[in-house]
Scaffold this motif. Structure first.
Motif, PDB file in Angstrom:
ATOM      1  N   ARG A 532      82.540   1.931  48.466  1.00 44.65           N
ATOM      2  CA  ARG A 532      83.702   1.102  48.121  1.00 44.65           C
ATOM      3  C   ARG A 532      83.511  -0.335  48.613  1.00 44.65           C
ATOM      4  O   ARG A 532      83.801  -1.303  47.898  1.00 44.65           O
ATOM      5  CB  ARG A 532      84.969   1.711  48.724  1.00 44.65           C
ATOM      6  CG  ARG A 532      86.275   1.084  48.225  1.00 44.65           C
ATOM      7  CD  ARG A 532      87.478   1.690  48.926  1.00 44.65           C
ATOM      8  NE  ARG A 532      87.550   1.227  50.299  1.00 44.65           N
ATOM      9  CZ  ARG A 532      88.129   0.067  50.675  1.00 44.65           C
ATOM     10  NH1 ARG A 532      88.678  -0.723  49.750  1.00 44.65           N
ATOM     11  NH2 ARG A 532      88.160  -0.280  51.927  1.00 44.65           N
ATOM     12  N   SER A 541      87.789  -5.625  42.118  1.00 43.78           N
ATOM     13  CA  SER A 541      89.014  -5.777  42.895  1.00 43.78           C
ATOM     14  C   SER A 541      89.263  -4.535  43.730  1.00 43.78           C
ATOM     15  O   SER A 541      88.602  -3.502  43.542  1.00 43.78           O
ATOM     16  CB  SER A 541      90.198  -6.015  41.957  1.00 43.78           C
ATOM     17  OG  SER A 541      90.436  -4.843  41.171  1.00 43.78           O
ATOM     18  N   GLU A 542      90.222  -4.612  44.664  1.00 45.84           N
ATOM     19  CA  GLU A 542      90.581  -3.453  45.486  1.00 45.84           C
ATOM     20  C   GLU A 542      90.990  -2.286  44.600  1.00 45.84           C
ATOM     21  O   GLU A 542      90.590  -1.143  44.842  1.00 45.84           O
ATOM     22  CB  GLU A 542      91.719  -3.830  46.440  1.00 45.84           C
ATOM     23  CG  GLU A 542      91.331  -4.705  47.609  1.00 45.84           C
ATOM     24  CD  GLU A 542      90.767  -3.881  48.759  1.00 45.84           C
ATOM     25  OE1 GLU A 542      90.711  -2.642  48.621  1.00 45.84           O
ATOM     26  OE2 GLU A 542      90.362  -4.479  49.762  1.00 45.84           O
ATOM     27  N   GLU A 543      91.778  -2.571  43.582  1.00 45.74           N
ATOM     28  CA  GLU A 543      92.253  -1.500  42.700  1.00 45.74           C
ATOM     29  C   GLU A 543      91.103  -0.884  41.918  1.00 45.74           C
ATOM     30  O   GLU A 543      91.018   0.342  41.785  1.00 45.74           O
ATOM     31  CB  GLU A 543      93.289  -2.075  41.735  1.00 45.74           C
ATOM     32  CG  GLU A 543      93.909  -1.018  40.810  1.00 45.74           C
ATOM     33  CD  GLU A 543      94.952  -1.602  39.870  1.00 45.74           C
ATOM     34  OE1 GLU A 543      95.394  -0.884  38.975  1.00 45.74           O
ATOM     35  OE2 GLU A 543      95.295  -2.801  40.039  1.00 45.74           O
ATOM     36  N   GLN A 544      90.203  -1.731  41.385  1.00 43.46           N
ATOM     37  CA  GLN A 544      89.073  -1.216  40.617  1.00 43.46           C
ATOM     38  C   GLN A 544      88.133  -0.387  41.485  1.00 43.46           C
ATOM     39  O   GLN A 544      87.705   0.707  41.093  1.00 43.46           O
ATOM     40  CB  GLN A 544      88.309  -2.385  39.988  1.00 43.46           C
ATOM     41  CG  GLN A 544      89.054  -3.077  38.854  1.00 43.46           C
ATOM     42  CD  GLN A 544      88.329  -4.324  38.384  1.00 43.46           C
ATOM     43  OE1 GLN A 544      87.690  -5.023  39.191  1.00 43.46           O
ATOM     44  NE2 GLN A 544      88.424  -4.620  37.097  1.00 43.46           N
ATOM     45  N   GLY A 546      88.793   1.134  44.322  1.00 47.18           N
ATOM     46  CA  GLY A 546      89.467   2.372  44.713  1.00 47.18           C
ATOM     47  C   GLY A 546      89.484   3.389  43.591  1.00 47.18           C
ATOM     48  O   GLY A 546      89.277   4.586  43.811  1.00 47.18           O
ATOM     49  N   ALA A 547      89.712   2.904  42.350  1.00 50.09           N
ATOM     50  CA  ALA A 547      89.743   3.817  41.200  1.00 50.09           C
ATOM     51  C   ALA A 547      88.375   4.443  40.964  1.00 50.09           C
ATOM     52  O   ALA A 547      88.263   5.639  40.662  1.00 50.09           O
ATOM     53  CB  ALA A 547      90.195   3.055  39.951  1.00 50.09           C
ATOM     54  N   ARG A 550      87.759   7.088  43.701  1.00 51.04           N
ATOM     55  CA  ARG A 550      88.566   8.297  43.462  1.00 51.04           C
ATOM     56  C   ARG A 550      88.021   9.083  42.283  1.00 51.04           C
ATOM     57  O   ARG A 550      87.978  10.318  42.313  1.00 51.04           O
ATOM     58  CB  ARG A 550      90.030   7.915  43.225  1.00 51.04           C
ATOM     59  CG  ARG A 550      90.755   7.431  44.477  1.00 51.04           C
ATOM     60  CD  ARG A 550      92.258   7.336  44.245  1.00 51.04           C
ATOM     61  NE  ARG A 550      92.576   6.347  43.224  1.00 51.04           N
ATOM     62  CZ  ARG A 550      92.773   5.039  43.463  1.00 51.04           C
ATOM     63  NH1 ARG A 550      92.651   4.576  44.708  1.00 51.04           N
ATOM     64  NH2 ARG A 550      93.068   4.208  42.487  1.00 51.04           N
ATOM     65  N   GLU A 595      90.106  -1.002  31.298  1.00 54.18           N
ATOM     66  CA  GLU A 595      90.538  -2.175  32.066  1.00 54.18           C
ATOM     67  C   GLU A 595      90.512  -3.426  31.204  1.00 54.18           C
ATOM     68  O   GLU A 595      91.405  -4.271  31.280  1.00 54.18           O
ATOM     69  CB  GLU A 595      89.628  -2.356  33.286  1.00 54.18           C
ATOM     70  CG  GLU A 595      89.836  -1.294  34.357  1.00 54.18           C
ATOM     71  CD  GLU A 595      88.716  -1.283  35.384  1.00 54.18           C
ATOM     72  OE1 GLU A 595      87.777  -2.093  35.243  1.00 54.18           O
ATOM     73  OE2 GLU A 595      88.769  -0.455  36.312  1.00 54.18           O
TER      74      GLU A 595
END
Length: 599
Positions: A532, A541-544, A546-547, A550, A595
């Motif tokens: 990560r 990005s943080e969201e990308q 993290g996704a 996961r 995205e």
């Protein structure tokens, strides 16, 4: 054309002998050097006779020793020598002087050798094999042990001491002495050394700086070889050792910014040519002499080891501050002769210090002493197995006394300590078990913790810890086999309890899943976090990020579950892994497309 054919044939013979003999010797735990020596003996005139003239490769093979000394010079920066000064110049100097003088005395008074011959013989046999000793220690993972560090220091001083010894042989030799004209040879030697030092200090770094700007690897390698071989050639013209020039060149570049690059460029040539040197030594060994005079040669070999080993023991004990077992190991590793003795004695023979028969005897003695070293080490390991000192376990560590625990933890290493901290903060009653007194003492020093000494593989320990009243049994030790055995025992004795176990790899996961345990991979989550962080650094990005992580975690867990159904079929597991890799790439590509569509 016939000469070219014979040269190619010789190359094939050398390479084939090395490829066969060296891996075999290493498999037998005898070391690569002994493999090269055996290969030389096998293809030499004494046995198969595949190579009739050992002298035909001697000049090329000597470059291996030259390159070895250049590498040693590169590693001998003044700062490093200062840090190791006690071991190098204390123990090393004492070992060389004591052993050299003792052997020289035996040769002078016991065997009526001339004084010059006895001195060269004593100091040459005082040297041990750097390549052989360090490799033997490395194969046994003993380089960082007390006797390994002391052996390295002594070998380092021996390598330094070999330089003046090699340089002074022409001055002691009968052939040189007859033609010497006053102090002219000495001035010639000093002038050559001064030229190398001055040229090395003011010319080498600018030259390497210019070559580095070309960014051509082959030119850089050629320049490194030119420096080594050029300085060696200059020293040979002066009538002294080629190795001295290479050593000085290495010393002058030890603190330069090009040191590591030079070492990486020279190392492959050094290894190949040094192997050729050992093969040529084996080829020159007169096996017929051993068969004609076995008692004499074997007696000299035993005498060499008998003279060196006690003095090495004395030096290691008094100066190196080693305990008895380590001192004995030091003596066994360094009691044999070394590769520099071959060089020294060959020069001594050429200079008229040694007769041909004495030279042949010494080559055989050194070769046999090196051959005996691995066998002596193996015998020493069997005779001096370290005694297992029972742990002194305080009484309060053994008396498992606690109320009904909800969690039992096996293993108080890094993972176990974190788990106990979390449970304690949550005020969950637990009992932790470990078999290392130090780990228990450390954990208890951090606070009043219910941590006790006990082996979870013993049913009475499990009963004392009240496992029957617990809800969870967490296995956190770092030994996969112990974890499996513990899980099997707990599952058999207490089928109601939930088991959470630390696992090493996917095969370990499958075996624990068969026992109904919950496997936790010890490096999985930390690897996900490292991935990560890398994705964030690469622009996601943080969201990308993290996704993606996961997605990978869910996908890997699903694949692991699918592989568990076929884990006994290797081909099915491999096929599943290939399909999963392609599927994961497709899923990541779909995420990217989604995205972009959202944007």
């Amino acid at each position: 054309m016939p000469h070219e054919t014979s040269l190619l044939q010789a190359a094939v013979v050398f390479l084939l002998a090395a490829v066969v003999a060296v891996p075999l010797a290493k498999r037998l735990q005898l070391g690569a050097v002994l493999g090269y020596l055996a290969a030389g003996v096998l293809i030499g005139p004494s046995l198969l006779g595949l190579i009739d003239d050992p002298q035909s490769v001697s000049h090329i093979s000597e470059l291996g020793v030259v390159l070895l000394l250049f590498i040693i010079g590169l590693e001998l920066s003044p700062r490093r020598l200062w840090v190791m000064r006690k071991s190098v110049f204390g123990a090393g100097l004492a070992q060389v002087l004591l052993t050299g003088l003792l052997i020289a005395g035996v040769a002078f008074w016991g065997f009526q050798q001339a004084l010059n011959t006895a001195l060269v013989l004593g100091l040459g046999l005082a040297l041990s094999s750097t390549a052989f000793g360090l490799q033997l220690l490395a194969e046994r993972k003993e380089l960082t042990s007390p006797h390994g560090r002391q052996a390295f220091a002594i070998l380092l001083f021996q390598d330094i001491a070999a330089i003046p010894l090699i340089a002074v042989i022409p001055l002691l030799g009968a052939a040189n002495a007859a033609s010497a004209g006053g102090i002219e040879p000495l001035l010639k030697v000093l002038g050559s050394i001064s030229l190398v030092i001055v040229g090395g200090r003011y010319l080498l770094r600018p030259v390497f700086r210019i070559v580095a700007k070309t960014q051509l690897q082959e030119v850089s390698t050629a320049t490194a070889l030119l420096v080594v071989i050029g300085t060696a050639w200059l020293m040979e013209l002066a009538g002294i050792s080629m190795a001295l020039g290479a050593f000085l060149a290495g010393m002058l570049l030890a603190d330069s910014e090009y040191r590591h690059e030079l070492e990486s460029q020279i190392e492959p040539f050094k290894g190949l040519l040094l192997g050729l040197f050992f093969i040529s030594v084996g080829m020159s060994a007169d096996i017929g002499l051993l068969l004609r005079e076995p008692l004499l040669i074997l007696g000299f070999t035993a005498l060499l080891i008998a003279l060196k080993l006690p003095l090495l023991w004395l030096v290691g004990r008094l100066i190196g501050d080693l305990e008895r077992r380590s001192t004995l190991r030091l003596g066994v590793v360094l009691a044999a002769g070394g590769e520099f003795a071959f060089v020294v004695f060959k020069m001594a023979h050429e200079q008229g210090l040694f007769e041909a028969r004495l030279h042949d005897q010494l080559v055989l003695v050194i070769t046999l002493s090196m051959a005996l070293t691995p066998l002596l080490v193996l015998a020493l390991m069997r005779l001096s197995k370290p005694q297992v000192v029972p742990q002194v376990v305080p009484e309060e560590y053994q008396n498992i006394d606690s109320d009904a625990p909800r969690v039992i933890i096996s293993g108080m290493g890094r993972m176990g300590q974190i788990i106990t901290r979390v449970l304690r903060a949550q005020r969950v009653p637990f009992v932790a078990l470990d078999t290392a007194v130090e780990a228990i003492e450390f954990s208890r020093n951090l606070g009043s913790m219910p941590i006790f000494y006990g082996d979870p593989l013993r049913p009475e320990i499990l009963r004392a810890a009240k496992v029957d009243q617990a809800e969870f049994f967490i296995i956190a030790t770092d030994d996969p086999q112990t974890n499996l055995q513990t899980a099997e025992l707990v599952r058999r004795l207490y089928p109601h309890i939930k088991i959470i176990a630390r696992v090493r790899n996917r095969q370990h996961v499958h075996r624990l899943l068969d026992l109904g345990a919950v496997p936790i991979r010890e490096t999985f989550y930390s690897s996900l976090e490292m991935s990560r962080q890398a994705l964030l650094g690469l622009g996601l990005s943080e969201e990308q990020a993290g996704a993606r992580i996961r997605r990978f975690q869910r996908h890997d867990e699903a694949v692991l579950e699918a592989q568990h159904q076929v884990h006994n079929d290797l081909s099915a597991v491999v096929q599943t892994a290939r399909e999963a890799r392609a599927e994961l790439e497709t899923l990541f590509d779909a995420d990217v497309i989604e995205e972009r569509g959202v944007k």
